[in-house]
Write an enzyme that holds these catalytic residues in place. Structure first.
Site, PDB file in Angstrom:
ATOM      1  N   TYR A 164       0.807  -1.221   0.000  1.00  0.00           N
ATOM      2  CA  TYR A 164       0.000   0.000   0.000  1.00  0.00           C
ATOM      3  C   TYR A 164       0.844   1.277   0.000  1.00  0.00           C
ATOM      4  CZ  TYR A 164      -3.804  -3.190   1.062  1.00  0.00           C
ATOM      5  OH  TYR A 164      -4.714  -4.217   1.015  1.00  0.00           O
TER       6      TYR A 164
ATOM      7  N   HIS B 203      -4.724   6.236  -0.823  1.00  0.00           N
ATOM      8  CA  HIS B 203      -5.331   6.045   0.497  1.00  0.00           C
ATOM      9  C   HIS B 203      -4.305   6.190   1.620  1.00  0.00           C
ATOM     10  CE1 HIS B 203      -9.413   5.438   1.514  1.00  0.00           C
ATOM     11  NE2 HIS B 203      -9.436   4.139   1.719  1.00  0.00           N
TER      12      HIS B 203
ATOM     13  N   TYR C 168      -5.897  -1.447   9.259  1.00  0.00           N
ATOM     14  CA  TYR C 168      -6.515  -1.200   7.959  1.00  0.00           C
ATOM     15  C   TYR C 168      -7.512  -0.056   8.135  1.00  0.00           C
ATOM     16  CZ  TYR C 168      -4.114  -5.152   5.963  1.00  0.00           C
ATOM     17  OH  TYR C 168      -3.124  -6.001   5.549  1.00  0.00           O
TER      18      TYR C 168
ATOM     19  N   ASN D 260     -10.587   0.823   7.460  1.00  0.00           N
ATOM     20  CA  ASN D 260     -11.969   0.785   7.952  1.00  0.00           C
ATOM     21  C   ASN D 260     -12.094   0.597   9.460  1.00  0.00           C
ATOM     22  OD1 ASN D 260     -12.432   0.976   5.250  1.00  0.00           O
ATOM     23  ND2 ASN D 260     -13.458  -0.986   5.038  1.00  0.00           N
TER      24      ASN D 260
ATOM     25  N   ASN E 255     -14.279   5.858   4.935  1.00  0.00           N
ATOM     26  CA  ASN E 255     -14.497   4.822   5.946  1.00  0.00           C
ATOM     27  C   ASN E 255     -13.582   4.936   7.161  1.00  0.00           C
ATOM     28  OD1 ASN E 255     -16.691   3.601   4.679  1.00  0.00           O
ATOM     29  ND2 ASN E 255     -15.362   2.377   3.371  1.00  0.00           N
TER      30      ASN E 255
END
Length: 191
Positions: A14, A19, A64, A66, A112
């Protein structure tokens, strides 16, 4: 004491994704103020130091995106940090790359990670710095988990630096001062 949170997803796959811009700003703050982020606890990696003579904790949740609120709540509860002193930095697809927007409260706006923090803190009153990552022209999930182009990275260098300055302004003065000084910021470089 302030808690400065950068939102993102853990793991090298990532790195450099839209994000994860919150993590990149935290890394920049870490370098700028010589605060090592080398401790693991509270479902995140964090470090303690000082900005403008105020004690700060830099946090990158490892839950993560969320579930970011779980980590934020644990740190805030342990250190007894009030919501007004929790600064959250994250990506915003409604802002062009190279733009910033600072807010002292508000809804999740479809993000989120912010939704999780609001649920865990039972309030939407906490300062946030939104870093523009541009509008998707593809599926949203693929877009926010996609990597920045070389040109986009160049533009974002400036945004990351100004986001860092915004954090210091919030700590030294307040959110309104940072909003007046930095809202509407647009990088000199464009894509």
């Amino acid at each position: 004491m302030f808690l400065i949170v950068g939102l993102g997803n853990p793991g090298s796959k990532y790195d450099n994704t839209r994000h994860n811009i919150g993590f990149e700003v935290i890394d920049n703050i870490s370098n700028e103020y010589n605060i090592d982020i080398n401790r693991q606890k509270f479902r995140g990696v964090y470090g303690e130091g000082f900005i403008a003579n105020n004690k700060v904790i830099l946090l990158k949740p490892t839950t993560y995106m969320n579930l970011s609120g779980d980590s934020v709540r644990e740190v805030a509860n342990f250190y007894k940090i009030s919501n007004e002193n929790i600064i959250v930095i994250y990506d915003d697809i409604s802002l062009d790359i190279g733009r910033l927007r600072i807010r002292e409260k508000g809804s999740a706006g479809g993000h989120n990670g912010i939704k999780s923090i609001i649920a865990n803190l039972s309030t939407d009153v906490f300062p946030r710095i939104k870093v523009g990552v541009g509008q998707p022209n593809i599926d949203l999930v693929n877009y926010v988990l996609g990597k920045f182009s070389k040109e986009e990275k160049e533009v974002l260098k400036e945004s990351i630096e100004v986001a860092t300055n915004s954090v210091e302004e919030i700590i030294k003065q307040d959110v309104n001062s940072a909003m007046n000084k930095f809202n509407g910021f647009k990088a000199n470089k464009s894509i």
